[in-house]
Write a protein that holds these residues in place. Sequence first.
Motif, PDB file in Angstrom:
ATOM      1  N   THR A 173       9.631  -2.671  -6.332  1.00 13.38           N
ATOM      2  CA  THR A 173       9.390  -1.487  -5.645  1.00 13.38           C
ATOM      3  C   THR A 173      10.773  -1.137  -4.895  1.00 13.38           C
ATOM      4  N   ASP A 174      10.679  -0.309  -4.000  1.00 12.46           N
ATOM      5  CA  ASP A 174      12.011   0.072  -3.411  1.00 12.46           C
ATOM      6  C   ASP A 174      12.258  -0.592  -2.096  1.00 12.46           C
ATOM      7  N   ASP A 182       5.811  -0.780   8.215  1.00 10.10           N
ATOM      8  CA  ASP A 182       6.652  -0.061   7.389  1.00 10.10           C
ATOM      9  C   ASP A 182       8.070   0.112   7.511  1.00 10.10           C
ATOM     10  N   ARG A 184      10.248   2.270   7.032  1.00  4.69           N
ATOM     11  CA  ARG A 184      10.635   3.415   7.213  1.00  4.69           C
ATOM     12  C   ARG A 184      10.144   3.921   8.519  1.00  4.69           C
TER      13      ARG A 184
HETATM   14  P1  ADP Z   1       6.014   2.144  -5.675  1.00  4.20           P
HETATM   15  O1  ADP Z   1       6.293   3.547  -6.178  1.00  4.20           O
HETATM   16  O2  ADP Z   1       7.016   1.156  -5.797  1.00  4.20           O
HETATM   17  O3  ADP Z   1       4.641   1.797  -5.933  1.00  4.20           O
HETATM   18  P2  ADP Z   1       5.202   2.639  -2.916  1.00  4.20           P
HETATM   19  O4  ADP Z   1       5.960   4.056  -2.314  1.00  4.20           O
HETATM   20  O5  ADP Z   1       3.743   2.969  -3.425  1.00  4.20           O
HETATM   21  O6  ADP Z   1       6.206   2.366  -4.013  1.00  4.20           O
HETATM   22  O7  ADP Z   1       5.339   1.431  -1.765  1.00  4.20           O
HETATM   23  C1  ADP Z   1       6.628   1.318  -1.283  1.00  4.20           C
HETATM   24  C2  ADP Z   1       6.646   1.649   0.107  1.00  4.20           C
HETATM   25  O8  ADP Z   1       5.487   1.347   0.957  1.00  4.20           O
HETATM   26  C3  ADP Z   1       7.776   1.433   0.776  1.00  4.20           C
HETATM   27  O9  ADP Z   1       9.008   2.224   0.701  1.00  4.20           O
HETATM   28  C4  ADP Z   1       7.500   1.501   2.339  1.00  4.20           C
HETATM   29  O10 ADP Z   1       7.913   2.807   2.880  1.00  4.20           O
HETATM   30  C5  ADP Z   1       6.017   1.676   2.260  1.00  4.20           C
HETATM   31  N1  ADP Z   1       5.390   0.442   2.944  1.00  4.20           N
HETATM   32  C6  ADP Z   1       4.214   0.770   3.979  1.00  4.20           C
HETATM   33  N2  ADP Z   1       4.158  -0.417   4.784  1.00  4.20           N
HETATM   34  C7  ADP Z   1       4.806  -1.365   4.396  1.00  4.20           C
HETATM   35  C8  ADP Z   1       4.989  -2.880   4.752  1.00  4.20           C
HETATM   36  N3  ADP Z   1       4.198  -3.317   5.633  1.00  4.20           N
HETATM   37  N4  ADP Z   1       5.892  -3.453   3.880  1.00  4.20           N
HETATM   38  C9  ADP Z   1       6.916  -3.015   3.216  1.00  4.20           C
HETATM   39  N5  ADP Z   1       6.711  -1.721   2.749  1.00  4.20           N
HETATM   40  C10 ADP Z   1       5.567  -0.932   3.125  1.00  4.20           C
END
Ligand code: ADP
Length: 402
Positions: A173-174, A182, A184
């Motif tokens: 993922t990103d 999160d 962000r």
């Molecule tokens: P993908 O398109 O790769 O499925 P998502 O947007 O569904 O990605 O999920 C990744 C995002 O999840 C991250 O960019 C981050 O902002 C968010 N996120 C929320 N909670 C968490 C967390 N506890 N750890 C990591 N990322 C998180």
Amino acid sequence: MSLIVQKFGGSSVANPERVFNVAGIVTDTYKAGHSVIVVVSAQGDTTDELIEKAAEINPNPSKREMDMLLATGEQISISLLAMAIEKLGYPVVSLTGWQAGMQTDSHSGNARIKRIDTERLSVELDKRNIVIVAGFQGINRFDDITTLGRGGSDTSAVALAAACHADLCEIYTDVDGVYTADPRIVPNAKKLDDISFDEMLELASLGANVLHNRSVEMAKKYNVNLCVRSSLTRAPGTVVKEENTVEKMLVRGVTRDNDVARIALTDIEDTPGKAFRIFSLLAKNNINVDLIIQSIGRENVKDISFTVSRGNLALALEKIQENKDSIGYGDLTYNDNISKVSIVGAGMVTNPGVAAQMFEALYDAHINIHMIATSEIKVSVLIDEENAEKAVRVIHDKFIPA
Ligand code: ADP
Ligand code: ASP
Ligand code: MG
């Protein structure tokens, strides 16, 4: 030979450069001698854009046609990635959910995978093809296309890993793993080296969208070797497994979920059967209820408030209004500018006072709590949406040392 399932989310395949980056990761794995099944999501914001496109035509389309539309996003990604891999000179084939044998129930828009018919996958893997499968989609017993709910490609990947007995399932993922919040919202959140299935399931269900909650459920059930890592840095990532071994942190993560709305009914007659009447009515209409509060009865009446997802709010209000006479209540009010903020950690069960610390952090930040819910490994509060990000930060500061 080992089999690896690699899943790439929308941002990982957002443009041609990213598609080639993914093609590089996949072909490196293949070159190292592994069989590879790749699952991809729709590029960038494609799914959101498709939802907007639908709204321009019909604000209330059937779920069947919505699934037909949304599934196209993933079909673009699988073919583009296959073309990139072809260009790099490797044998590859892309398959839709249907071609890959992904059979689901008929719950359009939120279908569950029932079984995967792996025959075609095996044939392609035996030919030494890199197999690319469209995430998020399947087919029901009437041969109609279904989708698995937002974020569902993670579940496609884990389900394929379980059905094909893969040695490893990597979710790229990103972000470079699962963080304590999160990143962000909380820039100093910490990356976790590992996390237990149970804690990850709570985090995912309470708003950490880094993994689709059903993917974690499935990984736990079939004991899939699961990890979350970045498609951009290739750093080691977070391992999701039965038990986490390292540092016992009291709170493993803080989450926020904005997809909540609160409904309140006042002056309900204080007699047995009222709660049953309200919640069976909602259940009959497939509306999930989360937090519930019932006030202490006064002068033979009581109040009940509860939360539903925002998507179910209109239907819930409609059904309650329709049944006003049989339920018997005074006022019906709602609020959809609220959020649920939660802390999760398996260590909580043996540590009293964790909830009090969370409430102290909110009090210090002058944030009012509307509702509270606790379980062995989580505490959730309902607060105004405008305070949610601040709440996540102050609670994170309280429990997770910088
Ligand atoms: P993908 O398109 O790769 O499925 P998502 O947007 O569904 O990605 O999920 C990744 C995002 O999840 C991250 O960019 C981050 O902002 C968010 N996120 C929320 N909670 C968490 C967390 N506890 N750890 C990591 N990322 C998180
Ligand atoms: N493309 C779908 C979505 O945006 C599925 C996914 O990304 O996992 O929800
Ligand atoms: Mg996702």
